[in-house]
Every structure is written in structure tokens, then in C-alpha cells.
Design a protein around this motif. Sequence first.
Motif, PDB file in Angstrom:
ATOM      1  N   THR A  67       9.333   9.192   0.824  1.00 36.83           N
ATOM      2  CA  THR A  67      10.738   9.144   1.200  1.00 36.83           C
ATOM      3  C   THR A  67      10.895   9.155   2.720  1.00 36.83           C
ATOM      4  N   ASN A  68      11.535   8.088   3.220  1.00 34.59           N
ATOM      5  CA  ASN A  68      11.847   7.952   4.650  1.00 34.59           C
ATOM      6  C   ASN A  68      10.622   8.052   5.563  1.00 34.59           C
ATOM      7  N   HIS A  69       9.482   7.567   5.096  1.00 30.02           N
ATOM      8  CA  HIS A  69       8.290   7.567   5.941  1.00 30.02           C
ATOM      9  C   HIS A  69       7.573   6.232   5.747  1.00 30.02           C
ATOM     10  N   ALA A  70       7.897   5.275   6.602  1.00 29.74           N
ATOM     11  CA  ALA A  70       7.423   3.896   6.468  1.00 29.74           C
ATOM     12  C   ALA A  70       5.895   3.769   6.371  1.00 29.74           C
ATOM     13  N   PRO A  71       5.099   4.475   7.172  1.00 28.40           N
ATOM     14  CA  PRO A  71       3.644   4.327   7.043  1.00 28.40           C
ATOM     15  C   PRO A  71       3.133   4.744   5.645  1.00 28.40           C
ATOM     16  N   THR A  72       3.692   5.816   5.111  1.00 26.74           N
ATOM     17  CA  THR A  72       3.272   6.252   3.779  1.00 26.74           C
ATOM     18  C   THR A  72       3.759   5.271   2.719  1.00 26.74           C
ATOM     19  N   THR A 126      13.095   5.822  -9.495  1.00 24.72           N
ATOM     20  CA  THR A 126      13.369   6.623  -8.296  1.00 24.72           C
ATOM     21  C   THR A 126      12.287   6.413  -7.243  1.00 24.72           C
ATOM     22  N   LEU A 127      11.030   6.372  -7.670  1.00 24.94           N
ATOM     23  CA  LEU A 127       9.928   6.145  -6.734  1.00 24.94           C
ATOM     24  C   LEU A 127      10.062   4.785  -6.061  1.00 24.94           C
ATOM     25  N   LEU A 128      10.301   3.737  -6.837  1.00 27.06           N
ATOM     26  CA  LEU A 128      10.423   2.404  -6.252  1.00 27.06           C
ATOM     27  C   LEU A 128      11.601   2.340  -5.286  1.00 27.06           C
ATOM     28  N   ASP A 129      12.721   2.957  -5.662  1.00 24.00           N
ATOM     29  CA  ASP A 129      13.885   2.956  -4.772  1.00 24.00           C
ATOM     30  C   ASP A 129      13.587   3.672  -3.463  1.00 24.00           C
ATOM     31  N   SER A 130      12.895   4.808  -3.526  1.00 21.43           N
ATOM     32  CA  SER A 130      12.607   5.553  -2.295  1.00 21.43           C
ATOM     33  C   SER A 130      11.558   4.838  -1.437  1.00 21.43           C
ATOM     34  N   LEU A 131      10.622   4.131  -2.076  1.00 24.96           N
ATOM     35  CA  LEU A 131       9.597   3.421  -1.309  1.00 24.96           C
ATOM     36  C   LEU A 131      10.169   2.257  -0.515  1.00 24.96           C
ATOM     37  N   GLU A 133      13.209   2.070   0.719  1.00 27.74           N
ATOM     38  CA  GLU A 133      14.228   2.513   1.663  1.00 27.74           C
ATOM     39  C   GLU A 133      13.666   2.544   3.085  1.00 27.74           C
ATOM     40  N   GLY A 134      14.190   1.662   3.931  1.00 26.50           N
ATOM     41  CA  GLY A 134      13.777   1.638   5.331  1.00 26.50           C
ATOM     42  C   GLY A 134      12.456   0.930   5.587  1.00 26.50           C
ATOM     43  N   VAL A 138       7.793  -3.390   1.976  1.00 27.20           N
ATOM     44  CA  VAL A 138       7.734  -2.823   0.625  1.00 27.20           C
ATOM     45  C   VAL A 138       8.939  -3.272  -0.182  1.00 27.20           C
ATOM     46  N   LYS A 139      10.091  -3.348   0.456  1.00 25.02           N
ATOM     47  CA  LYS A 139      11.300  -3.805  -0.234  1.00 25.02           C
ATOM     48  C   LYS A 139      11.112  -5.225  -0.766  1.00 25.02           C
TER      49      LYS A 139
END
Length: 169
Positions: A67-72, A126-131, A133-134, A138-139
Motif C-alpha cells: 500500500t502506497n509504496h511503489a518499489p514494493t 483489495t490486494l490488486l487495488d492497493s498494488l 494505486e500510485g 502495475v496498474k
Amino acid sequence: FALKDVPIRPPPWSPALFGKSYFDDSAKKRAIFDEEKEKEAFESKWRDYFGRNGLATALRILNSLGTNHAPTQSLISHVVSCNEETSTESGGESISLLKVVHWMESTSDKTSADISLNDLGILSETLLDSLQEGNEEVKTQISALRKTTRERKKELAKERRSRALAKMG
């Protein structure tokens, strides 16, 4: 952990997740091929996979980490399976975590075969949506998976309408 012993094909009771046939041409060319037995075998593999202890917890952990961590998010999007089944049954083909999570997101329980997702579907969504985000990379990957499934659902609906109209004469 999340990809350990994951089946290499989507759940067979979810036709929107695969093409016109559950098996590809290479599987059909094998000397002894019984599609119904193969589907039953994959149902059993999915039942076992969905019943694994800790799978829901693993999805929650991945959700929190990404969540909210682009590298991860990018790292998680590049995770692929490397278990014995994918290396022997599919000639070394690997299955991405995103694809497996999408399969779980798009699959429902199959009560006739005593298969229950136990909230894995909503956790996967939920996991796919959070991945995504930002993170545009990945989007794009997740959007492509979801678009393919949406198009297949439209195709299935069109085929059903055509059969219904043909019956009407």
C-alpha cells in the motif's frame, strides 16, 4: 508462500478466465487426454490451494506491504511461481502472482464440489487495488488482466444470446 503449489491453470468452473477451451492445444495432443478428469484434477488442486493455512494472511501482508509504496508494488508485480508443478507440467512456464490473485478475485465458490474461497476473492481484489494505486506500471498490468477477463465475459454472453436466439427460431 502465496504461490507454493498453485495450480497452473485457472479454476475450471470460471470460464471467463480461459479461452474457448480449458486446455491448450499442447495438452490436447497428449496421447491420453480426458478433459473431464483433468478438470476434476484441477478442481481438487484449487480446493487444496484455497484451503491452505495462512493464504489469507499472506494476502493481507502483501496488501499492507504494497500500500502506497511503489518499489514494493513493482516487486510484488514481478513475483512468479517456481514450484515443481510449473516446471514439469508446463515445460518450465511460470505463473505470475498478479495472474493468480486475479484468478482468485474473479472466481466464486463452487458449492457442488465443496470448494470455498473463504473471503480470498475480496482479499485478492483489495490486494490488486492497493498494488495499482500510485504505480502506473502495475496498474497497466492489472488493467490488462481485468480487461481480458471482461472481454471473455462479453464473448460468453454473446454466445449465450446467440444460442437462445437460435432456439427461438
